[in-house]
Structures are given as C-alpha cells and as structure tokens.
Scaffold this active site. Structure first.
Site, PDB file in Angstrom:
ATOM      1  N   LYS A 111      70.767 153.038  64.305  1.00 39.76           N
ATOM      2  CA  LYS A 111      69.807 152.215  65.060  1.00 39.76           C
ATOM      3  C   LYS A 111      70.589 151.309  65.997  1.00 39.76           C
ATOM      4  CE  LYS A 111      67.276 148.072  63.670  1.00 39.76           C
ATOM      5  NZ  LYS A 111      66.259 147.516  62.758  1.00 39.76           N
ATOM      6  N   LEU A 112      70.239 151.363  67.280  1.00 38.95           N
ATOM      7  CA  LEU A 112      70.921 150.522  68.273  1.00 38.95           C
ATOM      8  C   LEU A 112      70.022 149.357  68.650  1.00 38.95           C
ATOM      9  CD1 LEU A 112      72.301 153.224  70.773  1.00 38.95           C
ATOM     10  CD2 LEU A 112      73.434 152.233  68.764  1.00 38.95           C
ATOM     11  N   LYS A 113      70.580 148.175  68.617  1.00 37.40           N
ATOM     12  CA  LYS A 113      69.866 147.016  69.150  1.00 37.40           C
ATOM     13  C   LYS A 113      69.884 147.124  70.671  1.00 37.40           C
ATOM     14  CE  LYS A 113      68.983 144.596  65.433  1.00 37.40           C
ATOM     15  NZ  LYS A 113      67.617 144.184  65.097  1.00 37.40           N
ATOM     16  N   GLU A 123      61.586 150.465  68.183  1.00 40.98           N
ATOM     17  CA  GLU A 123      61.078 149.438  67.278  1.00 40.98           C
ATOM     18  C   GLU A 123      60.798 148.145  68.032  1.00 40.98           C
ATOM     19  OE1 GLU A 123      63.816 148.750  64.089  1.00 40.98           O
ATOM     20  OE2 GLU A 123      62.568 147.221  63.152  1.00 40.98           O
ATOM     21  N   LYS A 160      59.644 144.835  55.535  1.00 40.63           N
ATOM     22  CA  LYS A 160      60.637 143.906  54.985  1.00 40.63           C
ATOM     23  C   LYS A 160      59.869 142.928  54.098  1.00 40.63           C
ATOM     24  CE  LYS A 160      63.580 143.586  59.089  1.00 40.63           C
ATOM     25  NZ  LYS A 160      63.672 142.868  60.369  1.00 40.63           N
ATOM     26  N   SER A 185      72.360 149.623  61.279  1.00 38.01           N
ATOM     27  CA  SER A 185      71.840 148.900  62.431  1.00 38.01           C
ATOM     28  C   SER A 185      73.020 148.324  63.196  1.00 38.01           C
ATOM     29  CB  SER A 185      70.918 147.781  61.938  1.00 38.01           C
ATOM     30  OG  SER A 185      70.507 146.990  63.016  1.00 38.01           O
ATOM     31  N   ASP A 226      57.767 145.881  63.576  1.00 37.28           N
ATOM     32  CA  ASP A 226      58.475 145.082  62.569  1.00 37.28           C
ATOM     33  C   ASP A 226      57.858 143.679  62.598  1.00 37.28           C
ATOM     34  OD1 ASP A 226      60.287 143.494  61.175  1.00 37.28           O
ATOM     35  OD2 ASP A 226      62.036 143.983  62.368  1.00 37.28           O
ATOM     36  N   ASN A 261      63.667 144.004  69.151  1.00 36.12           N
ATOM     37  CA  ASN A 261      63.340 142.656  68.673  1.00 36.12           C
ATOM     38  C   ASN A 261      62.491 141.884  69.689  1.00 36.12           C
ATOM     39  OD1 ASN A 261      66.292 142.842  66.971  1.00 36.12           O
ATOM     40  ND2 ASN A 261      64.502 142.050  65.911  1.00 36.12           N
ATOM     41  N   ASP A 301      66.021 149.330  68.654  1.00 35.23           N
ATOM     42  CA  ASP A 301      65.265 148.156  68.186  1.00 35.23           C
ATOM     43  C   ASP A 301      65.417 147.044  69.221  1.00 35.23           C
ATOM     44  OD1 ASP A 301      64.085 146.043  66.877  1.00 35.23           O
ATOM     45  OD2 ASP A 301      65.569 145.926  65.263  1.00 35.23           O
ATOM     46  N   GLY A 305      66.059 145.608  56.912  1.00 38.05           N
ATOM     47  CA  GLY A 305      67.058 144.780  56.229  1.00 38.05           C
ATOM     48  C   GLY A 305      67.306 143.513  57.008  1.00 38.05           C
TER      49      GLY A 305
HETATM   50  O1  NPG Z   1      70.420 144.486  57.101  1.00 32.71           O
HETATM   51  O2  NPG Z   1      71.585 146.104  57.936  1.00 32.71           O
HETATM   52  C1  NPG Z   1      70.872 145.118  58.063  1.00 32.71           C
HETATM   53  C2  NPG Z   1      70.518 144.669  59.464  1.00 32.71           C
HETATM   54  C3  NPG Z   1      69.231 145.231  59.914  1.00 32.71           C
HETATM   55  O3  NPG Z   1      68.996 145.050  62.247  1.00 32.71           O
HETATM   56  C4  NPG Z   1      68.748 144.582  61.177  1.00 32.71           C
HETATM   57  N1  NPG Z   1      68.039 143.498  61.027  1.00 32.71           N
HETATM   58  O4  NPG Z   1      65.617 142.852  63.519  1.00 32.71           O
HETATM   59  O5  NPG Z   1      65.636 144.138  61.817  1.00 32.71           O
HETATM   60  C5  NPG Z   1      66.167 143.261  62.506  1.00 32.71           C
HETATM   61  C6  NPG Z   1      67.555 142.791  62.165  1.00 32.71           C
HETATM   62  C7  NPG Z   1      67.775 141.328  62.010  1.00 32.71           C
HETATM   63  C8  NPG Z   1      68.800 140.890  61.212  1.00 32.71           C
HETATM   64  C9  NPG Z   1      67.019 140.410  62.661  1.00 32.71           C
HETATM   65  C10 NPG Z   1      69.055 139.562  61.058  1.00 32.71           C
HETATM   66  C11 NPG Z   1      67.261 139.077  62.513  1.00 32.71           C
HETATM   67  C12 NPG Z   1      68.280 138.663  61.736  1.00 32.71           C
END
Ligand code: NPG
Length: 369
Positions: free
Chosen positions: A161-163, A213, A262, A135, A238, A190, A188, A290
């Site tokens: 996976k790109l935010k 996502e 998760k 990610s 998610d 969020n 993703d 994750g």
């Molecule tokens: O555990 O490799 C990892 C990161 C995965 O992108 C990831 N997590 O939205 O899924 C999510 C994001 C996240 C991480 C969101 C930390 C909030 C806090």
C-alpha cells in the site's frame, strides 16, 4: 468482575523507519498503554491516538484525559464488568472512539484471560493465519521508494500500500507498477483530495490497483459516491467509517466497495465486528487497518483479521517492521502471513523490563470517583 486498579502508562518507542503520510505527520511512537487490574485478573489495552490530531480529531493527551476523567469512573461503577457492558456504558459519551477502544480492549483482555478464551475465538475468527500487507509512507524520491518497496517484496508481503498525496501520486504508483507488474498494489490518500481531482485520480485506473483508500474527506460520502462512478478502481473507506451504521450508509449510497476496519477508529473490537457483519451481509470485502501498534495492538488486530469477511491482506506486519524491540515477544511473519494468537485474551504479554525501559510516565488510579 469489578475494576480495582488502572495504570495509564506512556511509552516512547522509536519507529525503525520514519512514516510520513499526507497528514504531514512524521511519527515517532509516543503510545499510551492501559493496564486494568480487576477482581478476576489483569488485561492490557493500547491507544492508537497519535500525539497530534490529524488522522482524526483525537490525540494522545486528550484520549488519556478522557479515559481517566470520564471513562474509568463510568466503567468502575459497573457491578459486573463484561466487554459488552463496558462498551454500552461508555456510549453515553459522544465521540472519543480511540479512548473507548483502549478501555474496551483492556477489559476484554482481562475478561477473556479469566475465561481461558482467545480474542479470535471470542470475536468469531475462522483463520489460523492472516495475510500481511505493508503500508509504505511518502518517500523523498521515487528511487528511494523503489528501493524500500523492493525490500518488502523480497520479505514476502502479500500486498503493498502506497501513501499518496497531491504531487506524490501518479509517478510513484506508476514506478512501482512498472517494476512489480504482478504485486497486489493499492493507494491510500488519507483524505488529501477533493472531487475536483476526479479526472486526475482516474489516471490511477491504468495501474490495476486493488483499491484507492479514502481519497476525499471523511464526511464527504456523496462526493465519494460521485467519484466511485468516475473511477474503475474500487474505492475503500477508512476515516469515513465510524460505526456499523455509517458503514451501512456508505455502502447504501455507493460511496465505497471495500471497507478498512480499525477498532480504534470505531470505538472498539465489538463495533469492529458489527461493521464486519454489516459488510458481509452486503457482500462488501473488508480488511484490517493498522495504526503502527506494538505487539499488543497487533495481537488484537490479528484476531480481528481472522474473521471470515476479512478477505483482503491487512495493514499488519511483523514487529521488526516497526520497532527494534517490541514490548511483547516479537510478532513474526512467515511467507507473508502472521499466526493468529490462540492463548487466552490477547495471547501475548508485555515484557515488564522492556515496557519499563520505554516508559516516560505512569499514572496509577485506584479511586475512580
Ligand atoms: O500499522 O502498518 C501500520 C500502518 C498502517 O498506513 C497505516 N496507517 O491511514 O491507515 C492509515 C495509517 C496511519 C498510521 C494513519 C498512523 C495515521 C497514523
């Protein structure tokens, strides 16, 4: 099995690469580890709540307080501790899934260690290795993103996976797709968009993404269903999926075609397994999300990802992606895969000197009421 003593331990463990999401969170990892000592041995849990609310309403100090004041007394009152009984007892409190998942994880570890059974065997895992995805947080420039992603592709990750967020979406996705035409790629958001952005998001269809996502806010199942009808790219949820029940509803209304699971988000590994079962029954593929966990949380996630319905690569990466020194023996990746631990419980132990070195606070509880 009875609860005898509990340690709430805060560690401050720096992330090797800063991680930025649409939530505006620049995360350093202040983490709560929970050690439970029972009449049959010890176990470890890890809380995935971040220092500040954002991903969801939970945050670390709040989760620690919830655990100490409400969950531990409830669990300690049980004569016979099993993971399922603990989860059922904690269910009297609404919400607080990350706090509950922490306690369930630790009790399950202790209970399984005492029985010589691994997390994966207990949950119903069928795989010896799981596929890793990476990610990638929001970068300052597309060039920096390209350089970062090139490194991950070279390391052998099986999916990128790109935010994304408004202002950082089509350009970075296009650049990565042009440079890596064959890589399994997903985005993703969020929850950073609204249904009014549907036409803009439909432009992502050109990039052959495995999924988009959580484009919209968690509560907007109807809007997700409407968006899904306007996009070719499959929608994955998610933040919207809080339980097996909400997974069933999301699937029934057409809000998603894929589910990210998760354990922390849904109150524990037992509920995570139920979501998996609901999705398998509906032919909906799932994958393991994750939350930048240490080796302890990663070990449990790897076990979960070994279940048969987890057919897409997980947000599970080797220790070196996250930390210079993990709290367990490092989790390693070979050809884009991580081996499912097969020892009792989590199958991995925290290394006391390392944990001690990162520790910022310890609260020990021996009287629970
Ligand atoms: O555990 O490799 C990892 C990161 C995965 O992108 C990831 N997590 O939205 O899924 C999510 C994001 C996240 C991480 C969101 C930390 C909030 C806090």
């Amino acid at each position: 099995m009875k609860l005898e003593r509990v340690e709430l331990r805060r560690i401050d463990i720096p992330l090797r690469t800063p991680f930025r999401t649409s939530l505006g969170l620049e995360l350093n990892r202040d983490i709560l580890l929970l050690r439970v000592d029972t009449s049959e041995g010890s176990g470890w849990g890890e809380c995935v709540a971040m220092p500040e609310p954002g991903y969801s309403e939970e945050y670390l100090d709040g989760a620690a307080e919830m655990i100490r004041r409400f969950l531990l007394p409830t669990v300690a009152a049980l004569d016979v501790l099993t993971p399922a009984r603990v989860a059922a007892a904690m269910a009297v409190f609404p919400g607080h899934p990350m706090a509950k998942a922490t306690v369930e994880m630790a009790v399950m570890d202790a209970w399984l260690r005492a029985r010589g059974t691994s997390y994966a065997d207990h949950l119903g895992g069928v795989r010896a290795v799981v596929d890793c995805g990476v990610s990638v947080g929001i970068a300052d420039t597309v060039d920096l993103l390209l350089a970062e992603v090139s490194g991950y592709v070279d390391q052998g990750y099986r999916r990128i996976k790109l935010k994304i967020e408004p202002g950082w979406d089509l350009a970075p996705v296009r650049a990565i797709r042009e440079r890596f035409p064959d890589v399994a790629l997903q985005a993703d958001a969020n929850a950073a968009y609204t249904l009014g952005d549907a036409r803009h998001l439909a432009a992502l269809d050109a990039f052959d993404l495995v999924m988009l996502e959580q484009p919209l806010p968690a509560g907007d199942l109807r809007d997700h269903a409407a968006l899904a009808r306007m996009l070719r790219t499959p929608i994955c949820l998610d933040e919207s999926i809080a339980s097996a029940r909400s997974a069933a509803e999301a699937v029934a209304v057409g809000a998603c075609a894929i589910v990210n699971i998760k354990a922390g988000r849904v109150g524990g590994y037992l509920e995570a397994r139920r979501i998996h079962d609901v999705c398998v029954a509906n032919s909906v593929p799932v994958w393991c999300g994750g939350m930048l966990e240490t080796g302890l949380g990663q070990a449990a996630n790897v076990a979960l990802a070994a279940l048969p319905g987890f057919t897409l690569p997980a947000d599970i990466a080797p220790s070196e992606r996250y930390f210079a020194t993990d709290v367990t023996a490092p989790i390693t990746m070979h050809e884009g895969r991580i081996a499912v631990p097969d020892g009792p419980g989590l199958g991995l132990d925290p290394i006391p000197e390392i944990v001690e070195g990162y520790t910022t606070d310890v609260v020990t509880v021996t009287r629970f009421s």
